[in-house]
Design an enzyme around this catalytic site. Structure first.
Site, PDB file in Angstrom:
ATOM      1  N   THR A 183      31.712  98.274  42.393  1.00 15.42           N
ATOM      2  CA  THR A 183      31.021  97.179  43.070  1.00 15.42           C
ATOM      3  C   THR A 183      31.941  95.983  43.311  1.00 15.42           C
ATOM      4  O   THR A 183      32.823  95.702  42.519  1.00 15.42           O
ATOM      5  CB  THR A 183      29.779  96.699  42.268  1.00 15.42           C
ATOM      6  OG1 THR A 183      28.847  97.755  42.232  1.00 15.42           O
ATOM      7  CG2 THR A 183      29.116  95.506  42.869  1.00 15.42           C
ATOM      8  N   ASP A 214      20.934  97.777  41.586  1.00  8.96           N
ATOM      9  CA  ASP A 214      20.526  96.369  41.545  1.00  8.96           C
ATOM     10  C   ASP A 214      21.145  95.545  42.671  1.00  8.96           C
ATOM     11  O   ASP A 214      20.594  94.512  43.062  1.00  8.96           O
ATOM     12  CB  ASP A 214      20.945  95.743  40.212  1.00  8.96           C
ATOM     13  CG  ASP A 214      22.467  95.831  40.011  1.00  8.96           C
ATOM     14  OD1 ASP A 214      23.029  96.924  40.223  1.00  8.96           O
ATOM     15  OD2 ASP A 214      23.085  94.805  39.676  1.00  8.96           O
ATOM     16  N   HIS A 236      25.805  98.551  35.092  1.00 14.50           N
ATOM     17  CA  HIS A 236      24.872  99.685  35.147  1.00 14.50           C
ATOM     18  C   HIS A 236      23.537  99.201  35.737  1.00 14.50           C
ATOM     19  O   HIS A 236      22.736  98.567  35.064  1.00 14.50           O
ATOM     20  CB  HIS A 236      24.691 100.234  33.730  1.00 14.50           C
ATOM     21  CG  HIS A 236      24.111 101.588  33.704  1.00 14.50           C
ATOM     22  ND1 HIS A 236      24.353 102.487  32.709  1.00 14.50           N
ATOM     23  CD2 HIS A 236      23.298 102.215  34.575  1.00 14.50           C
ATOM     24  CE1 HIS A 236      23.710 103.610  32.971  1.00 14.50           C
ATOM     25  NE2 HIS A 236      23.063 103.457  34.088  1.00 14.50           N
TER      26      HIS A 236
HETATM   27  N1  ASP Z   1      25.530  97.710  39.888  1.00 10.86           N
HETATM   28  C1  ASP Z   1      25.961  98.808  40.708  1.00 10.86           C
HETATM   29  C2  ASP Z   1      24.844  99.813  40.817  1.00 10.86           C
HETATM   30  O1  ASP Z   1      24.214 100.103  39.834  1.00 10.86           O
HETATM   31  C3  ASP Z   1      27.158  99.503  40.203  1.00 10.86           C
HETATM   32  C4  ASP Z   1      28.259  98.644  39.696  1.00 10.86           C
HETATM   33  O2  ASP Z   1      28.184  97.434  39.659  1.00 10.86           O
HETATM   34  O3  ASP Z   1      29.269  99.184  39.320  1.00 10.86           O
HETATM   35  O4  ASP Z   1      24.656 100.360  41.867  1.00 10.86           O
END
Ligand code: ASP
Length: 318
Positions: A183, A214, A236
């Site tokens: 991300t 999220d 996560h």
């Molecule tokens: N928050 C992102 C998701 O769950 C993944 C990440 O930040 O690495 O899609």
């Protein structure tokens, strides 16, 4: 005197473990973060809006194959790319987001299109790809989004999944979330006192078809309100969704009068960590203070403010 302005960005909390990091890789990450920081900061220095600064910074990271967004997006279980992104304007809390986008080169631009050219906030695939084509944003074929290291991560995750099914008693029940995260995101305060946030992601490696994290959910992974703060999260996603992380920080500031640093600490360390929510975020408040908290091993991150020492800060581990 120029009013204060500030930019902070992240390239994900799923950092390579320090034992596997080489000086060359570290330099490549640092260079990419620095490049994105410069691009966004230049907008602010020239008096441009926070919204443009966060979009610029995120676009740079999306175009870079090292990060899990746009070009370097992770693979879904079926071997596709489904990208999520959101952008929010702290002036009026206008927001736009896309979920599961498959072809747009820069999902953050698609999110801005939703905000500025539709009556909606969140557009899922295939509607978001249609909007992108209607407005002529650049799209790319699947090969563009292929990177060998993300492909290897999927193969590893598939292998681990199979092993777990075969020997479910002998193996841990949780896969290591670090291997799947990434991300990118940015937050800014401009010279006019306005805040903005942007987040873009490929999600998590080996995710199920149509899983949404999220990042595109306003209030969870992305939020901006001129009265409090702008936030972009990484980690996560399922835990960030349940904890409504970004809005919770804003609420702690608005209703309890906490500082940005204190509100971030409570949410990232006292609320998220105990439920297993690994990750972090970048944040800026109405005065231009920046916070970069995380409870993971590391978080690719960078920031620069017009006040203080005004020197670019770039870091990966604690
Ligand atoms: N928050 C992102 C998701 O769950 C993944 C990440 O930040 O690495 O899609």
């Amino acid at each position: 005197m120029t009013p204060p302005f500030a930019l902070a960005l992240h390239g994900g909390a799923g950092t390579i473990s320090p034992a596997l990091m080489t000086p060359e890789k570290e330099q490549a990450y640092q260079q990419a973060l620095r490049g994105a920081l410069q691009a966004g900061y230049a907008v602010l220095r020239d008096g441009g809006p926070a919204l443009d600064a966060v979009e610029q910074a995120v676009r740079r990271l999306e175009d870079h194959p090292l990060f899990n967004a746009g070009r370097g997006a992770v693979f879904t279980h079926e071997g596709h790319h489904e990208m999520d992104a959101a952008i929010m304007d702290g002036r009026n809390r206008a927001a736009g987001a896309v979920a599961g986008a498959r072809a747009v080169q820069n999902p953050i631009r698609a999110a801005r299109l939703v905000m500025e050219h539709t009556d909606h906030v969140l557009l899922a695939w295939p509607g978001n790809d249609e909007l992108v084509r209607e407005h002529g944003l650049p799209t790319q074929p699947a090969e563009y989004f292929f990177t060998q290291h993300r492909y290897d991560q999927l193969q590893e995750a598939l292998q681990e999944g199979r092993m777990r099914l075969d020997h479910s008693q002998a193996l841990p029940t949780h896969e290591d979330p670090k291997k799947k995260m990434g991300t990118v995101g940015a937050v800014a305060r401009d010279q006019h006192g306005h805040l903005a946030a942007a987040t873009s992601t490929g999600g998590m490696t080996n995710k199920r078809y149509s899983r949404i994290g999220d990042s595109p959910i306003i209030g969870s992974g992305t939020f901006a309100d001129d009265r409090t703060c702008a936030i972009s999260c990484t980690g996560h996603g399922e835990f960030f969704l349940r904890a409504v992380v970004a809005h919770d920080i804003s609420c702690l500031m608005e209703y309890r009068g906490l500082s940005l640093a204190e509100a971030c600490r409570i949410v990232v360390h006292d609320k998220l960590a105990p439920i297993g929510g690994e990750g972090g975020l970048v944040a800026v408040d109405a005065a231009g203070n920046v916070a970069l908290p995380f409870n993971s091993e590391g978080m690719y991150r960078a920031s620069q403010t017009s006040h203080g020492d005004a020197i670019p800060y770039v870091a990966i581990y604690k």
